[in-house]
Design an enzyme around this catalytic site. Structure first.
Site, mmCIF file in Angstrom:
data_model
loop_
_atom_site.group_PDB
_atom_site.id
_atom_site.type_symbol
_atom_site.label_atom_id
_atom_site.label_comp_id
_atom_site.label_asym_id
_atom_site.label_seq_id
_atom_site.Cartn_x
_atom_site.Cartn_y
_atom_site.Cartn_z
ATOM 1 N N SER A 137 0.851 -1.183 0.000
ATOM 2 C CA SER A 137 0.000 0.000 0.000
ATOM 3 C C SER A 137 0.886 1.233 0.000
ATOM 4 O O SER A 137 2.013 1.189 0.508
ATOM 5 C CB SER A 137 -0.902 0.009 1.237
ATOM 6 O OG SER A 137 -1.521 1.273 1.420
ATOM 7 N N TYR A 150 -1.784 -1.792 10.080
ATOM 8 C CA TYR A 150 -1.943 -1.953 8.626
ATOM 9 C C TYR A 150 -0.733 -1.381 7.891
ATOM 10 O O TYR A 150 -0.109 -2.060 7.063
ATOM 11 C CB TYR A 150 -3.216 -1.253 8.166
ATOM 12 C CG TYR A 150 -3.451 -1.354 6.677
ATOM 13 C CD1 TYR A 150 -4.044 -2.475 6.129
ATOM 14 C CD2 TYR A 150 -3.063 -0.322 5.816
ATOM 15 C CE1 TYR A 150 -4.254 -2.579 4.757
ATOM 16 C CE2 TYR A 150 -3.256 -0.416 4.455
ATOM 17 C CZ TYR A 150 -3.856 -1.544 3.932
ATOM 18 O OH TYR A 150 -4.047 -1.642 2.577
#
Length: 248
Positions: A137, A150
């Protein structure tokens, strides 16, 4: 790549589904792994005219799901393309978040990825090459409050991929960490991501899954390891890196 076999996790929707569609004409078989069996069966039926799709229903947050996926790799492989795409996230301060969900993120993003890479690499070496795409990401490069675990797991994937590429280059294996930003996959509309859906950010920040996948596959030809698709995401990553350098 017409004789290749691919394994794609998180294949029932979003980027995983887009990878399956993009690889359909380039592979003879795709092992598609996800939790939703009905969606996998539908994808297999849709792509039946192009490629054999082997649906594997597995939750990679569980030991059983990992074992089932590794067994599918052994029985229906060896794979020359591995796409570690399965993942999920949640917004909120770490101290106020359920620890079980945070641990599950580590299991899916990190544990499942290294297990599959370790299982696939010996066969890729024996074949003289292969491709590994670990889906990270842009938050791996530009972390934000509310995404502590995350962002950290995605940063692990970026560093893991960079080192793995150096180790596997002599064996003809290319490793990539794809770091997309906002993508219209339904990911940001899931429970736990309240306030981060399509209506919360400018249209220019969003990309379509097929465009992200096309960028990823094109970058494999140039041996790029950290791949950030989209100008907005690239600018975000550059600014975050500059802020970090300013602190040194």
């Amino acid at each position: 790549m017409s004789d290749d076999i691919a394994l794609v996790t998180g294949a029932s929707s979003g980027l995983g589904e887009a990878f399956c569609r993009a690889l359909a004409s380039r592979c003879k078989r795709i092992i598609a792994v996800a939790r939703r069996g009905a969606a996998l069966e539908a994808l297999a039926a849709e792509l039946a005219g192009e490629v054999e799709v082997i649906p594997v229903v597995a939750d990679l947050a569980s030991i059983e799901g990992n074992a089932r996926t590794l067994e599918a790799l052994r029985q229906r492989g060896p794979v020359s393309i591995l796409v570690n795409n399965a993942g999920f996230g949640a917004l909120g301060p770490f101290a106020e978040s359920a620890i079980t969900a945070q641990q599950a993120m580590v299991s899916v993003h990190i544990d499942a990825t290294i297990n599959l890479c370790r299982a696939a690499l010996p066969f890729m070496r024996e074949q003289g090459g292969g491709y590994i795409i670990n889906v990270g990401s842009v938050l791996a490069l530009a972390p934000l409050p509310g995404t502590a675990v995350y962002s950290a797991t995605k940063a692990f994937l970026a560093n893991f991929s960079a080192v793995l590429q150096e180790e596997e280059r002599p064996h003809g294996i290319r490793v990539q960490c794809l770091c997309p930003g906002l993508t219209r996959t339904g990911f940001h509309e899931a429970e736990g991501f309240s306030g981060s859906g399509p209506g919360e950010f400018p249209e220019a920040m969003w990309m379509q899954p097929d465009a992200v996948v096309a960028h990823s596959l094109a970058a494999l030809a140039h041996e790029e390891v950290i791949v950030v698709p989209g100008e907005v995401n690239q600018q975000m990553a550059r600014e975050a890196l500059q802020r970090q350098l300013d602190l040194v």
